[in-house]
Design a protein around this motif. Sequence first.
Motif, PDB file in Angstrom:
ATOM      1  N   GLY A 165      -6.175   3.573  13.597  1.00  8.51           N
ATOM      2  CA  GLY A 165      -4.740   4.659  13.966  1.00  8.51           C
ATOM      3  C   GLY A 165      -4.249   4.763  12.505  1.00  8.51           C
ATOM      4  N   LEU A 166      -3.873   4.331  11.257  1.00 12.05           N
ATOM      5  CA  LEU A 166      -2.666   4.291  10.450  1.00 12.05           C
ATOM      6  C   LEU A 166      -3.250   5.873   9.560  1.00 12.05           C
ATOM      7  N   PRO A 167      -1.817   6.322   9.808  1.00 11.74           N
ATOM      8  CA  PRO A 167      -1.922   7.785   8.497  1.00 11.74           C
ATOM      9  C   PRO A 167      -1.750   8.299   7.841  1.00 11.74           C
ATOM     10  N   PHE A 168      -2.266   8.352   6.305  1.00 13.10           N
ATOM     11  CA  PHE A 168      -2.190   8.030   5.407  1.00 13.10           C
ATOM     12  C   PHE A 168      -1.428   9.642   4.674  1.00 13.10           C
ATOM     13  N   ILE A 169      -1.107   9.018   3.230  1.00 16.12           N
ATOM     14  CA  ILE A 169      -0.335   9.436   2.086  1.00 16.12           C
ATOM     15  C   ILE A 169      -2.049   9.449   1.377  1.00 16.12           C
ATOM     16  N   THR A 170      -1.547  10.260   0.156  1.00 12.62           N
ATOM     17  CA  THR A 170      -2.699  10.497  -0.457  1.00 12.62           C
ATOM     18  C   THR A 170      -2.496  11.543  -2.057  1.00 12.62           C
ATOM     19  N   GLU A 171      -2.121  10.807  -3.096  1.00 11.88           N
ATOM     20  CA  GLU A 171      -1.981  11.905  -4.367  1.00 11.88           C
ATOM     21  C   GLU A 171      -3.195  13.278  -4.917  1.00 11.88           C
ATOM     22  N   VAL A 172      -2.549  13.870  -4.433  1.00 12.85           N
ATOM     23  CA  VAL A 172      -3.995  15.537  -5.260  1.00 12.85           C
ATOM     24  C   VAL A 172      -3.480  15.300  -6.492  1.00 12.85           C
ATOM     25  N   MET A 173      -4.082  15.593  -7.516  1.00 14.98           N
ATOM     26  CA  MET A 173      -4.220  16.286  -9.364  1.00 14.98           C
ATOM     27  C   MET A 173      -4.833  17.443  -9.753  1.00 14.98           C
ATOM     28  N   ASP A 174      -5.184  17.558  -9.120  1.00 10.86           N
ATOM     29  CA  ASP A 174      -6.269  19.281  -9.276  1.00 10.86           C
ATOM     30  C   ASP A 174      -6.216  20.296  -7.831  1.00 10.86           C
ATOM     31  N   THR A 175      -5.751  21.118  -8.933  1.00 16.63           N
ATOM     32  CA  THR A 175      -5.476  22.964  -7.355  1.00 16.63           C
ATOM     33  C   THR A 175      -6.912  22.901  -7.210  1.00 16.63           C
ATOM     34  N   ARG A 176      -8.030  22.231  -7.708  1.00 15.14           N
ATOM     35  CA  ARG A 176      -9.241  22.616  -7.677  1.00 15.14           C
ATOM     36  C   ARG A 176      -9.138  21.786  -6.078  1.00 15.14           C
ATOM     37  N   ASP A 177      -9.223  20.830  -6.138  1.00 19.53           N
ATOM     38  CA  ASP A 177      -8.908  19.674  -4.689  1.00 19.53           C
ATOM     39  C   ASP A 177      -8.320  19.488  -3.274  1.00 19.53           C
TER      40      ASP A 177
END
Length: 344
Positions: A165-177
């Motif tokens: 059930g844990l929502p998550f935060i994750t990094e995005v580094m590239d505009t394409r992603d």
Amino acid sequence: MIIVLKPDATADQIQHIEKSVHEWGLRTHFSRGTERSVIGIIGDESVLANKPLDVFPGVDSVMSIQKPYRLASREFQSKATKIAIPWGRPGGEPVEIGGERIVVVAGSCSVETPDIMLETARYIISAGARMMRAGAFKPRTSPYAFQGLGVEGLKILAQVRAETGLPFITEVMDTRDVEMVAEIADVVQIGARNTQNFSLLKAVGRTRTPVLLKRGIAGTLEELLMSAEYILSQGNDRVILCERGIRTFERATRNTLDLNAVPVLRKLSHLPISVDPSHGTGAADLVTPMAMAGVACGADLLLVETHPNPEKATSDGAQTINEAQFRKMMDGVRGIASVLGRSL
Ligand code: PEP
Ligand code: MN
């Protein structure tokens, strides 16, 4: 520019003002406050030069915003922004960021194996954390260092969310992603190395996924708020500001956690504020005291690196705390929160 409304302004009067502003080619943002309601004007304000806005029925006064950022400012919106993140399993309570309850977001620096992620998720939940963190795409100083599991890492995080059930935060580094990461993550992170990557900021601003925006390694608070403005100006109004330490002359710690930032940002902006005591210090034994200090000065969210076995973490092991240390940190943080009339 903001239009301050009279306390008794009617819905018809407000609609008339907004319609006129739209006809002049500008956008509006209505914000109802307990003391005053305001209409913020977005766009090239030079067209307002000859417009007698202050004589419109329902208008109390017209004020220009002095700060270079507008949508992020307290003047524009006096009421604190709250961001609700749905729980990852049916029936769970949403996680509110920016409310009375402090949100602890915890997990390893990089996404690790499914077993490690699940083990971490289980102990952080039982200790009171309500979101998970881990990077699938890692900004590493060295091109030879582990760069993250990429898409596979996102899948592991989604799998752990489905199970716990844990929502998550994750990094995005590239505009394409951006589209892909924003689709799967509950909150996307813009890391300290990308705080002024304006194309990336605009790209996450075009999504409707909340954004945790870290302060640049050598960024001022005004620059941080201008970066938030990039995201807000694209229509994404769910931004969380994050103090994660800045580069100073002091080398005893990896970074200098600038806790002044918390009350200063609180004064300047309505956006929720988070503190990252892991990157802010770079040292596991400093995480608990600085997490407690972050809560003491008003943080809404803590972002903490933890791993069942920090020695084996694929990145940032030196600043990563284990389960026992994490539980102790949570006790300390809970104590400080209760003094302030808040809870976890
Ligand atoms: C992280 O959160 O793992 C990270 C890389 O953070 P920062 O951008 O603050 O260095
Ligand atoms: Mn890290």
